[in-house]
Write a protein that holds these residues in place. Structure first.
Motif, mmCIF file in Angstrom:
data_model
loop_
_atom_site.group_PDB
_atom_site.id
_atom_site.type_symbol
_atom_site.label_atom_id
_atom_site.label_comp_id
_atom_site.label_asym_id
_atom_site.label_seq_id
_atom_site.Cartn_x
_atom_site.Cartn_y
_atom_site.Cartn_z
ATOM 1 N N GLU A 76 36.333 38.367 42.122
ATOM 2 C CA GLU A 76 35.172 38.648 42.589
ATOM 3 C C GLU A 76 35.465 39.746 43.676
ATOM 4 O O GLU A 76 34.687 40.779 44.064
ATOM 5 N N ALA A 77 36.592 39.468 44.428
ATOM 6 C CA ALA A 77 36.971 40.238 45.688
ATOM 7 C C ALA A 77 37.297 41.596 45.251
ATOM 8 O O ALA A 77 37.088 42.440 46.320
ATOM 9 N N VAL A 78 37.806 41.928 44.099
ATOM 10 C CA VAL A 78 37.897 43.258 43.652
ATOM 11 C C VAL A 78 36.926 43.935 42.643
ATOM 12 O O VAL A 78 37.170 44.784 42.033
ATOM 13 N N GLY A 79 35.704 43.228 42.639
ATOM 14 C CA GLY A 79 34.509 43.779 42.154
ATOM 15 C C GLY A 79 34.230 43.219 40.598
ATOM 16 O O GLY A 79 33.286 43.830 40.100
ATOM 17 N N PRO A 87 39.407 31.880 32.026
ATOM 18 C CA PRO A 87 40.858 31.726 31.485
ATOM 19 C C PRO A 87 41.918 31.410 32.387
ATOM 20 O O PRO A 87 42.823 30.583 32.365
ATOM 21 N N ALA A 88 41.751 32.431 33.428
ATOM 22 C CA ALA A 88 42.880 32.238 34.434
ATOM 23 C C ALA A 88 42.844 31.307 35.047
ATOM 24 O O ALA A 88 43.839 30.413 35.606
ATOM 25 N N ALA A 89 41.527 30.802 35.578
ATOM 26 C CA ALA A 89 41.369 29.572 36.208
ATOM 27 C C ALA A 89 41.795 28.350 35.932
ATOM 28 O O ALA A 89 42.430 27.388 36.436
ATOM 29 N N VAL A 90 41.427 28.136 34.375
ATOM 30 C CA VAL A 90 41.906 27.125 33.598
ATOM 31 C C VAL A 90 43.400 27.020 33.470
ATOM 32 O O VAL A 90 43.921 25.964 33.595
ATOM 33 N N ALA A 91 43.932 28.320 33.218
ATOM 34 C CA ALA A 91 45.414 28.308 33.058
ATOM 35 C C ALA A 91 46.234 27.863 34.202
ATOM 36 O O ALA A 91 47.157 26.993 34.248
ATOM 37 N N VAL A 92 45.966 28.269 35.319
ATOM 38 C CA VAL A 92 46.479 27.865 36.661
ATOM 39 C C VAL A 92 46.299 26.419 36.964
ATOM 40 O O VAL A 92 47.135 25.863 37.553
ATOM 41 N N ASP A 93 45.139 25.929 36.765
ATOM 42 C CA ASP A 93 44.922 24.672 36.726
ATOM 43 C C ASP A 93 45.681 23.645 35.911
ATOM 44 O O ASP A 93 46.384 22.525 36.193
ATOM 45 N N LEU A 94 46.003 23.946 34.583
ATOM 46 C CA LEU A 94 46.757 23.385 33.693
ATOM 47 C C LEU A 94 48.343 23.284 34.153
ATOM 48 O O LEU A 94 48.974 22.289 34.163
ATOM 49 N N GLY A 204 43.563 36.490 39.021
ATOM 50 C CA GLY A 204 41.960 36.942 39.183
ATOM 51 C C GLY A 204 41.765 38.129 39.326
ATOM 52 O O GLY A 204 40.862 38.988 38.799
ATOM 53 N N ALA A 205 42.594 39.108 40.017
ATOM 54 C CA ALA A 205 42.546 40.577 40.185
ATOM 55 C C ALA A 205 42.775 41.156 39.155
ATOM 56 O O ALA A 205 42.141 42.068 38.570
ATOM 57 N N ILE A 206 43.888 40.701 38.105
ATOM 58 C CA ILE A 206 44.049 41.466 36.876
ATOM 59 C C ILE A 206 43.008 41.058 35.642
ATOM 60 O O ILE A 206 42.402 42.113 35.352
ATOM 61 N N ALA A 207 42.185 39.877 35.766
ATOM 62 C CA ALA A 207 41.033 39.865 34.999
ATOM 63 C C ALA A 207 40.075 40.784 35.217
ATOM 64 O O ALA A 207 39.269 41.181 34.352
ATOM 65 N N GLY A 209 40.568 44.018 36.328
ATOM 66 C CA GLY A 209 41.200 45.275 36.175
ATOM 67 C C GLY A 209 41.480 46.049 37.430
ATOM 68 O O GLY A 209 41.330 47.308 37.109
ATOM 69 N N ALA A 210 41.856 45.283 38.496
ATOM 70 C CA ALA A 210 42.077 46.041 39.487
ATOM 71 C C ALA A 210 43.668 46.935 39.461
ATOM 72 O O ALA A 210 44.342 46.347 38.771
ATOM 73 N N GLU A 211 43.696 47.685 40.413
ATOM 74 C CA GLU A 211 44.665 48.542 40.387
ATOM 75 C C GLU A 211 45.933 47.753 40.894
ATOM 76 O O GLU A 211 45.839 46.828 41.650
ATOM 77 N N ALA A 212 47.117 48.229 40.758
ATOM 78 C CA ALA A 212 48.283 47.409 41.163
ATOM 79 C C ALA A 212 48.429 46.934 42.486
ATOM 80 O O ALA A 212 48.846 46.044 42.877
ATOM 81 N N GLY A 213 48.124 48.406 43.378
ATOM 82 C CA GLY A 213 48.261 47.875 44.759
ATOM 83 C C GLY A 213 47.410 46.815 45.302
ATOM 84 O O GLY A 213 47.709 45.747 45.799
ATOM 85 N N ARG A 214 46.164 46.583 44.797
ATOM 86 C CA ARG A 214 45.350 45.542 45.328
ATOM 87 C C ARG A 214 45.684 44.037 44.570
ATOM 88 O O ARG A 214 45.786 43.100 45.271
ATOM 89 N N VAL A 215 46.126 44.259 43.178
ATOM 90 C CA VAL A 215 46.731 42.978 42.722
ATOM 91 C C VAL A 215 48.077 42.441 43.674
ATOM 92 O O VAL A 215 48.117 41.309 43.804
ATOM 93 N N GLU A 216 48.787 43.314 43.860
ATOM 94 C CA GLU A 216 49.961 43.046 44.783
ATOM 95 C C GLU A 216 49.561 42.275 46.004
ATOM 96 O O GLU A 216 50.187 41.260 46.385
ATOM 97 N N HIS A 217 48.580 42.805 46.818
ATOM 98 C CA HIS A 217 48.307 42.478 47.978
ATOM 99 C C HIS A 217 47.538 40.930 47.846
ATOM 100 O O HIS A 217 47.797 40.003 48.625
ATOM 101 N N LEU A 218 46.801 40.840 46.692
ATOM 102 C CA LEU A 218 46.213 39.324 46.585
ATOM 103 C C LEU A 218 47.125 38.311 46.169
ATOM 104 O O LEU A 218 47.236 37.307 46.416
ATOM 105 N N ARG A 219 48.284 38.996 45.143
ATOM 106 C CA ARG A 219 49.422 38.089 44.941
ATOM 107 C C ARG A 219 50.264 37.760 46.121
ATOM 108 O O ARG A 219 50.420 36.392 46.437
ATOM 109 N N ALA A 220 50.474 38.676 47.026
ATOM 110 C CA ALA A 220 50.865 38.078 48.293
ATOM 111 C C ALA A 220 50.108 37.225 49.459
ATOM 112 O O ALA A 220 50.779 36.198 50.058
ATOM 113 N N PHE A 221 48.789 37.531 49.209
ATOM 114 C CA PHE A 221 48.077 36.453 49.873
ATOM 115 C C PHE A 221 48.144 35.063 49.426
ATOM 116 O O PHE A 221 48.410 34.247 50.356
#
Length: 347
Positions: A76-79, A87-94, A204-207, A209-221
């Motif tokens: 949601e943070a990247v729109g 599916p990502a939420a379920v996967a990381v919980d597993l 979450g950001a990949i799902a 469709g966020a651009e690479a820079g925003r994905v990386e910042h959220l990954r680092a967060f």
């Protein structure tokens, strides 16, 4: 020391976690239902859905759900629409729960979430196989999702799992090493705990469709938030109550675990540090009185203060990366509130 948690932050964080659990829980159950019956029985006990005999348990604690909530909020943070990240939420919980099943065996922890750990009820082989099943189920969940989670997302999570395993392996190796530096231990914690929170946010950001820079910042967060979480958990592993942690008080010291506060204290070099090294390196189990003394020595040698300060630093770094991702205001508030909740536990 306690990072200040405002009532408004607590309310936002709790609502975010509650909303995420409401969305993820049914999908998680559907995924687990696909496992072979014998494995599903063991996994359901771990999740607190039923007891060892298969009788349903009322409102059992199934974990906070930080990781799945982060995946949804990051989307949601990247729109994006949060359902795209389900599916990502379920996967990381597993993945998280698979690692817990194995961790309890490695650490010989007989309790998990105030209930008997799986290995202590069904045996170690069953717990190992249940953890393996959840790891592979993670792959299946993402493969069955639509792109980009089925390709880029799966590749990202696979890398994170390897980092997690590497961190866990280093943690075991450190127990056998006579000397471990705080920097080495911090890097281990970042891999062991930060990698999966990083993947949660990135997926979450990949799902979305966020651009690479925003994905990386959220990954680092997520990575820095995970580091802060491990630091706080290590403090609680020594000084936290059983009611709060679900494990016996001083459990980390009883097993001579080289947790972050202990490693920092051992590296202190003063009288308390030297006395701590003699006690921690002694043969035979420590008495309850000696365990209390060890806890005092870790604090006197600066281990507790170092860990709390490092947790605060990691939290600040996490929030800087969150801001750099230019998130939507509402989801940004939710992610910030979760970050504050993670590092504001009673010490």
């Amino acid at each position: 020391m306690r990072t200040e948690l405002r009532s408004a932050d607590l309310e936002v964080a709790q609502q975010t976690l509650d909303d995420a659990r409401a969305l993820v829980a049914p999908a998680l159950r559907r995924a687990v239902d696909g496992l072979p019956e014998s494995v599903r029985h063991v996994v359901g006990h771990h999740f607190g859905w039923w007891d060892a005999q298969g009788s349903p348990l009322p409102a059992a604690e199934a974990g906070k759900g930080f990781r799945s909530a982060l995946a949804l909020a990051a989307c949601e943070a990247v729109g994006g629409d949060r359902t795209r990240a389900l599916p990502a939420a379920v996967a990381v919980d597993l993945v998280h729960n698979a690692s817990l099943l194995h961790d309890d065996i490695i650490d010989q922890d007989a309790l998990r979430r105030h209930r008997p750990a799986v290995w202590s009820v069904f045996g170690m082989p069953a717990a190992i196989l249940a953890g393996d099943a959840l790891f592979f189920l993670t792959t299946q969940v993402l493969i069955e999702a639509s792109a980009p989670l089925a390709d880029a997302g799966l590749a990202h999570l696979s890398t994170a799992i390897q980092q997690l395993v590497g961190g866990e392996f280093d943690d075991i190796l450190f127990e056998r090493q006579r000397e471990v530096s705080p920097a080495e231990c911090l890097a281990m914690a970042t891999a062991k705990t930060g990698s999966l929170l990083a993947a949660s946010c990135a997926l979450g950001a990949i799902a979305a469709g966020a651009e690479a820079g925003r994905v990386e910042h959220l990954r680092a967060f997520g990575e820095q938030l995970g580091t802060a979480l491990q630091l706080v958990d290590d403090v609680l592993g020594i000084w936290g109550s059983e009611e709060r942690t679900g494990k016996p008080r001083l459990s980390d010291l009883r097993s001579r675990k080289k947790s972050l506060p202990v490693v920092a204290a051992l590296a202190g070099g003063g009288a308390a540090s030297r006395r701590l090294a003699r006690l921690y390196g002694s043969d035979g189990p420590l008495t309850e009185q000696e365990l209390e003394l060890v806890a005092d020595l870790v604090e006197d040698a600066g281990g507790r203060a170092w860990a709390v300060n490092e947790a605060e630093r990691a939290r600040r770094d996490a929030l800087e990366h969150l801001a750099a991702a230019h998130p939507q205001p509402g989801p940004a508030g939710a992610l910030t509130a979760i970050a504050r909740l993670v590092t504001a536990r009673d010490h």
